[in-house]
Design a protein around this motif. Structure first.
Motif, mmCIF file in Angstrom:
data_model
loop_
_atom_site.group_PDB
_atom_site.id
_atom_site.type_symbol
_atom_site.label_atom_id
_atom_site.label_comp_id
_atom_site.label_asym_id
_atom_site.label_seq_id
_atom_site.Cartn_x
_atom_site.Cartn_y
_atom_site.Cartn_z
ATOM 1 N N ALA A 1 0.827 -1.207 0.000
ATOM 2 C CA ALA A 1 0.000 0.000 0.000
ATOM 3 C C ALA A 1 0.855 1.247 0.000
ATOM 4 N N CYS A 2 2.090 1.096 0.492
ATOM 5 C CA CYS A 2 2.974 2.279 0.590
ATOM 6 C C CYS A 2 3.553 2.669 -0.754
ATOM 7 N N THR A 3 3.267 1.852 -1.826
ATOM 8 C CA THR A 3 3.846 2.161 -3.117
ATOM 9 C C THR A 3 2.990 3.121 -3.894
ATOM 10 N N ASN A 4 1.751 3.316 -3.486
ATOM 11 C CA ASN A 4 0.888 4.263 -4.186
ATOM 12 C C ASN A 4 1.499 5.646 -4.150
ATOM 13 N N GLY A 5 1.119 6.495 -5.085
ATOM 14 C CA GLY A 5 1.788 7.791 -5.234
ATOM 15 C C GLY A 5 1.706 8.667 -3.991
ATOM 16 N N ALA A 6 0.489 8.994 -3.501
ATOM 17 C CA ALA A 6 0.338 9.919 -2.351
ATOM 18 C C ALA A 6 0.781 9.263 -1.069
ATOM 19 N N VAL A 7 0.537 7.981 -0.924
ATOM 20 C CA VAL A 7 0.871 7.273 0.317
ATOM 21 C C VAL A 7 2.361 7.065 0.408
ATOM 22 N N SER A 8 2.992 6.907 -0.716
ATOM 23 C CA SER A 8 4.426 6.599 -0.689
ATOM 24 C C SER A 8 5.243 7.713 -0.064
ATOM 25 N N GLN A 9 4.814 8.958 -0.285
ATOM 26 C CA GLN A 9 5.559 10.067 0.320
ATOM 27 C C GLN A 9 5.486 9.999 1.847
ATOM 28 N N THR A 10 4.315 9.690 2.350
ATOM 29 C CA THR A 10 4.163 9.585 3.816
ATOM 30 C C THR A 10 4.965 8.432 4.340
ATOM 31 N N CYS A 11 4.915 7.309 3.648
ATOM 32 C CA CYS A 11 5.681 6.152 4.115
ATOM 33 C C CYS A 11 7.162 6.429 4.050
ATOM 34 N N ASN A 12 7.599 7.102 2.996
ATOM 35 C CA ASN A 12 9.030 7.441 2.916
ATOM 36 C C ASN A 12 9.456 8.353 4.065
ATOM 37 N N ALA A 13 8.562 9.274 4.427
ATOM 38 C CA ALA A 13 8.885 10.194 5.557
ATOM 39 C C ALA A 13 9.002 9.415 6.862
ATOM 40 N N ILE A 14 8.081 8.479 7.029
ATOM 41 C CA ILE A 14 8.132 7.686 8.272
ATOM 42 C C ILE A 14 9.379 6.828 8.256
ATOM 43 N N ARG A 15 9.678 6.256 7.079
ATOM 44 C CA ARG A 15 10.836 5.377 6.968
ATOM 45 C C ARG A 15 12.124 6.169 7.259
ATOM 46 N N SER A 16 12.171 7.411 6.835
ATOM 47 C CA SER A 16 13.390 8.188 7.069
ATOM 48 C C SER A 16 13.567 8.568 8.545
ATOM 49 N N SER A 17 12.494 8.542 9.339
ATOM 50 C CA SER A 17 12.593 8.884 10.779
ATOM 51 C C SER A 17 12.839 7.686 11.666
ATOM 52 N N LEU A 18 12.892 6.500 11.072
ATOM 53 C CA LEU A 18 13.086 5.330 11.926
ATOM 54 C C LEU A 18 14.442 5.296 12.631
ATOM 55 N N PRO A 19 15.529 5.846 12.061
ATOM 56 C CA PRO A 19 16.808 5.825 12.806
ATOM 57 C C PRO A 19 16.758 6.614 14.139
ATOM 58 N N GLN A 20 15.748 7.482 14.278
ATOM 59 C CA GLN A 20 15.666 8.262 15.539
ATOM 60 C C GLN A 20 15.223 7.400 16.720
ATOM 61 N N LEU A 21 14.683 6.246 16.411
ATOM 62 C CA LEU A 21 14.259 5.348 17.504
ATOM 63 C C LEU A 21 15.485 4.596 17.991
ATOM 64 N N GLY A 22 16.359 5.333 18.752
ATOM 65 C CA GLY A 22 17.561 4.701 19.283
ATOM 66 C C GLY A 22 17.976 5.331 20.600
ATOM 67 N N ILE A 23 18.974 4.776 21.245
ATOM 68 C CA ILE A 23 19.481 5.256 22.542
ATOM 69 C C ILE A 23 20.491 6.363 22.283
ATOM 70 N N ASN A 24 20.337 7.459 23.083
ATOM 71 C CA ASN A 24 21.265 8.599 22.926
ATOM 72 C C ASN A 24 22.388 8.533 23.947
ATOM 73 N N ALA A 25 22.077 8.285 25.274
ATOM 74 C CA ALA A 25 23.086 8.245 26.342
ATOM 75 C C ALA A 25 23.620 6.837 26.487
ATOM 76 N N ASP A 26 24.941 6.765 26.728
ATOM 77 C CA ASP A 26 25.595 5.472 26.909
ATOM 78 C C ASP A 26 26.213 5.446 28.300
ATOM 79 N N PHE A 27 25.501 4.842 29.271
ATOM 80 C CA PHE A 27 25.957 4.808 30.661
ATOM 81 C C PHE A 27 26.876 3.637 30.939
ATOM 82 N N SER A 28 27.044 2.835 29.981
ATOM 83 C CA SER A 28 27.887 1.657 30.211
ATOM 84 C C SER A 28 29.361 2.019 30.300
ATOM 85 N N LYS A 29 29.716 3.173 29.738
ATOM 86 C CA LYS A 29 31.113 3.591 29.771
ATOM 87 C C LYS A 29 31.474 4.341 31.054
#
Length: 893
Positions: A325-353
């Motif tokens: 469904a994400c391949t459709n023209g209008a939907v694909s832009q939204t899916c691409n935007a969401i896909r580009s924000s997925l790297p933000q779902l990560g840990i910022n502070a590293d307390f193990s060091k």
């Protein structure tokens, strides 16, 4: 007498003047005041309440108000001032007394200085001498004049011829003489009343004299009876000062130790407070390290779980976005935007060091095994135990001082009993009773003498009253029996009787006037001089200045009063000063300056606060070396804390990680954006799947991110607290130990100065109690013990009796009687003149008309009717046209 000496001595013992201590002790005090280190003033001395000395109430009120007769007294005083306006000749009297100390010798008066004194005395007495001379002349001349007058009248001269010439203004003359005699008689009556009032005043005031004597005797007895009780009260009040000193000595720990403690606490307490704060910092450090360790474990574990959750959610979300469904023209832009924000779902502070703090925590736990707070509290307790140390170390001194105070009290009591006070005063009271009875035994004789005096004075006044009676009766009979129509030879019996009575008054006036004037002159000389030379100087105390003149009595004896009382004329004691002190009701000790005989100051200095007692009190020594502010274990504990390693923690690394967020992006914002993007998609499975992922991410934030953020907050607070504590921790600990070392050095090495300072202040407090006692004794002796008001009352009573009762009355008596004597002169003249108009004449003037001639014959018809014709050629006697012919009885009548 022996009892008088004992009375003086018993009053001597209790005086003091509050003299200072010896010069060496004054030097020490001056050096102490000059020491700039001594900034603390001595403690204020608590005022002691010694109560009130039993007061003596005296009955005598030595004050006299003459009342109405005082107007007459003022008149006499004014008359004497006119006669004698000069001030009291103090210097002249002193010179006269000094010039005639060896007795008055005739040849001595020939010396120039004595001649000058005599002339000065004459100048002072000029008024009295003139009046006395007039009185003597009156006394001498009056009998001579009376004799000549009688002889002259016997020779039908001086109005003795029983013939009255007819004159035009005869009625005018008679009226003038009548009015003048009436006025003179009235003034003589006033003089008699004045003299009688003065005479009666003497008798009435003699009764008041008895009252004054009785009250003065009672006051002397009160003085004798109250003095022992007052002296006993003074000695008993030493117990008040003694008990206060003993109370302070019993509380020497809180008093002296408390002052030492308050002086040292400025240095000691701040050092202990700092050590106590370090002990609190240790506990806070341990708590902070424990929080850091716990929070770090939570963060390290939570971050791992959060990383796994976010990775799984990111993979799942990526799979969802792979939907066709994400391949459709209008939907694909939204899916691409969401896909580009997925790297933000990560840990910022590293307390193990981040390194752990277990090593520092172990070191702090090791430090806290020793309770530093308890050690510091022991330091507080040791320092606060200063009062007990002072009390324990001064036990022997306190017991010794108590023994010395008891000894001093026994010495004062024994000293007060050295003199036979009560027997002496008993003898004095017996003496007063005997004197009082002796004085009362003279009352009948005094009354009898006063009665005789009163009779004599009344008899003298009766002489004047007799003359007044003749004058008044003569005026009444003459005025009532006078007939204007009657001729001089035909006047009635009543008129003739009036004239005879007037002449009888003249005769009695001549007989007694010189006697009365002699009495007046004598009383004037005596009473006037006593008033001017005794009463007035006594009233203004000028008489005391004469008696107090140095070397007056003897050229080698300076003062009269101390020479008589104490056989020591060099004492600076005068009668005037003694009278003033007694008049102010001061004590006899102060009035007689008995400190010159027995200086009680030296006795009190030897007993109340002697050198032995001073040395004992000044020997107070307090050793404060037993005080330990911080034990060695506490010092080691502080050093171990400084070296615990909390300063080596990587605080910047911790703070850098803590300043980062847990995740790269805020999960809640990411969820909100994801939901907004899902809403842009067409409704269907893709939209629902994206919203499901958003809910899952929100649940991850709630369940995992929020606890991690809380752990980070706790870790941040603990890191910051620990960083502040560890900042220059070795320097802070070193400063604490230095402050404690300085405080202990002050206690062990410099406390002796503080102890001496506070001990001196404590001793000054104790000395202040004794000084209060001695000052109170001094003030009591000056104003309250044996108040000598009865002595001044005796002097004032003598002045009242001698001057106000007697001399003023005597002076008023001669003033009234003297005015009568002076007025007898015009009374004699007017009576003689007026009697001529009332008495029946033997012959009278008869005038006849002799026509056609310039000569006139005057017929004089005697009382028997015989007519004699006298021819006059002078027109002066041509009275026919002036007067009608005088009626005369026929020649054969």
């Amino acid at each position: 007498m022996l009892w008088t000496r004992w009375l003086v001595l018993l009053l001597c013992w209790g005086g003091t003047s509050g003299e200072q201590q010896s010069d060496d002790r004054d030097g020490v005090r001056a050096a102490v005041r000059s020491d700039p280190r001594r900034q603390r003033s001595p403690p204020p001395v608590e005022p002691l309440d010694f109560g009130f000395v039993p007061a003596a109430v005296y009955d005598t009120h030595a004050y006299y108000e003459p009342g109405t007769i005082g107007i007459l007294f003022h008149m006499v005083h004014a008359f004497l001032y006119v006669i004698q306006p000069h001030s009291f000749p103090k210097d002249l009297i002193v010179k006269v007394i000094q010039q005639n100390m060896g007795g008055i010798k005739v040849e001595e008066w020939q010396k120039p200085e004595n001649v000058v004194l005599l002339l000065q005395w004459i100048h002072y007495e000029a008024g009295f001498l003139i009046c006395t001379t007039i009185g003597i002349i009156f006394v001498v001349i009056t009998p001579i004049i009376a004799t000549c007058f009688c002889v002259c009248r016997c020779c039908d001269n001086c109005g003795g011829e029983m013939h009255q010439r007819q004159r035009k203004n005869a009625d005018c003359h008679r009226g003038f003489f009548t009015a003048s005699l009436i006025a003179t008689t009235i003034f003589i009556i006033l003089g008699v009343l004045v003299a009688y009032a003065a005479n009666h005043n003497i008798s009435s005031q003699i009764k008041s004299t008895r009252r004054l004597i009785n009250t003065n005797m009672r006051d002397l007895k009160t003085f004798a009876n109250n003095t022992p009780a007052q002296i006993e009260y003074l000695t008993a009040q030493y117990t008040t000062a003694k008990n206060k000193v003993l109370s302070d000595l019993d509380n020497i720990g809180p008093l002296l130790g408390g002052r030492i403690h308050s002086h040292l606490e400025k240095e000691v307490v701040p050092a202990l407070d700092t050590a106590l704060r370090v002990a609190g910092a240790m506990r806070e450090t341990k708590e902070a390290l424990e929080n850091i360790s716990t929070s770090l474990d939570i963060l390290q574990e939570g971050v791992g779980k959060l990383q796994a959750s976010l990775s799984g959610e990111r993979a799942s979300l990526s799979n969802t976005l792979s939907d066709p469904a994400c391949t459709n023209g209008a939907v694909s832009q939204t899916c691409n935007a969401i896909r580009s924000s997925l790297p933000q779902l990560g840990i910022n502070a590293d307390f193990s060091k981040l390194p752990d703090v277990n090593h520092a925590l172990q070191n702090v736990n090791t430090v806290l095994r020793i309770d530093l707070s308890n050690i510091v509290q022991k330091g507080y307790a040791s320092f606060n135990d200063t009062p007990r140390l002072v009390k324990d170390q001064t036990k022997n001194i306190v017991s010794g001082v108590k023994g010395m105070l008891d000894k001093i009290g026994n010495e004062i009591t024994a000293f007060s009993k050295m003199f036979p006070i009560e027997p002496s005063l008993v003898n004095f009271t017996i003496f007063l009773n005997e004197r009082h009875k002796a004085i009362e035994s003279f009352y009948p004789q005094i009354d009898q003498m006063d009665f005789y005096r009163w009779i004599v004075c009344v008899a003298v006044l009766c002489i004047v009253v007799l003359v007044l009676a003749f004058n008044i009766l003569g005026l009444l009979c003459g005025s009532c029996g006078y007939d204007k129509q009657a001729t001089p030879t035909t006047r009635g019996c009543l008129s003739n009787t009036g004239g005879n009575l007037l002449m009888a008054g003249v005769g009695f006036s001549f007989i007694f006037a010189w006697v009365l004037m002699g009495i007046v002159t004598t009383l004037f000389v005596v009473g006037g001089n006593v008033e001017k030379l005794m009463c007035e100087p006594l009233a203004n105390r000028q008489l005391f200045k004469i008696i107090d003149t140095p070397f007056l009595v003897h050229p080698e004896k300076k003062n009269f009063l101390p020479g008589m009382l104490f056989q020591n004329p060099n004492i600076d004691l005068t009668l005037g000063s003694m009278y003033r002190d007694c008049h102010d009701n001061n004590g006899l000790y102060h009035a007689l300056q008995l400190e010159t005989m027995f200086n009680i100051n030296s006795f009190l200095n030897r007993t109340v606060y002697n050198r032995d007692l001073a040395k004992v009190l000044e020997g107070v020594q307090v050793d404060l070396t037993e005080i330990t502010l911080l034990e060695q274990a506490g010092r080691d504990n502080l050093m171990n804390f400084a070296n615990s390693g909390i300063g080596q923690i990587d605080y910047p690394g911790y703070l850098a990680e803590l300043n980062k967020g847990v995740t790269v992006v805020d999960l809640l914002s990411f969820c909100s954006d994801l939901e907004d993007q899902a809403d842009q998609l067409p409704r269907g499975a893709l939209e629902n799947a994206l919203k499901g992922h958003a809910s899952s991410i929100r649940a991850i934030h709630k369940e995992q991110v929020v606890p991690l953020e809380q752990a980070m907050s706790t870790l941040s607070q603990s890191i910051k607290l620990l960083q502040r504590t560890s900042n220059d921790l070795p320097v802070k600990v070193t400063n604490v130990l230095s402050a404690l070392d300085a405080a202990e050095y002050l206690i062990t090495h410099n406390a002796s100065h503080v102890v001496k300072q506070e001990t001196k202040g404590f001793v000054q407090t104790l000395v202040g109690y004794f000084r209060q006692y001695t000052e109170w004794v001094k003030n009591s002796l000056t104003a309250e013990v044996a108040p000598c008001k009865p002595i001044s009352n005796i002097v004032d009573s003598m002045e009242i009796v001698a001057c106000s009762f007697i001399i003023d009355s005597v002076n008023t008596f001669w003033f009234g009687l003297g005015s009568c004597c002076i007025l007898l002169i015009p009374s004699i003249i007017f009576s003689i003149k007026l009697a001529k108009y009332y008495r029946r004449m033997d012959t009278e003037d008869v005038f006849e008309d002799i026509a056609n001639t310039s000569n006139h014959d005057e017929q004089v018809c005697d009382i028997h009717g015989n007519i004699a014709v006298v021819r006059f050629s002078s027109p002066y006697y041509d009275t026919l046209t002036w007067f009608p012919r005088a009626s005369a009885p026929p020649c054969d009548w």
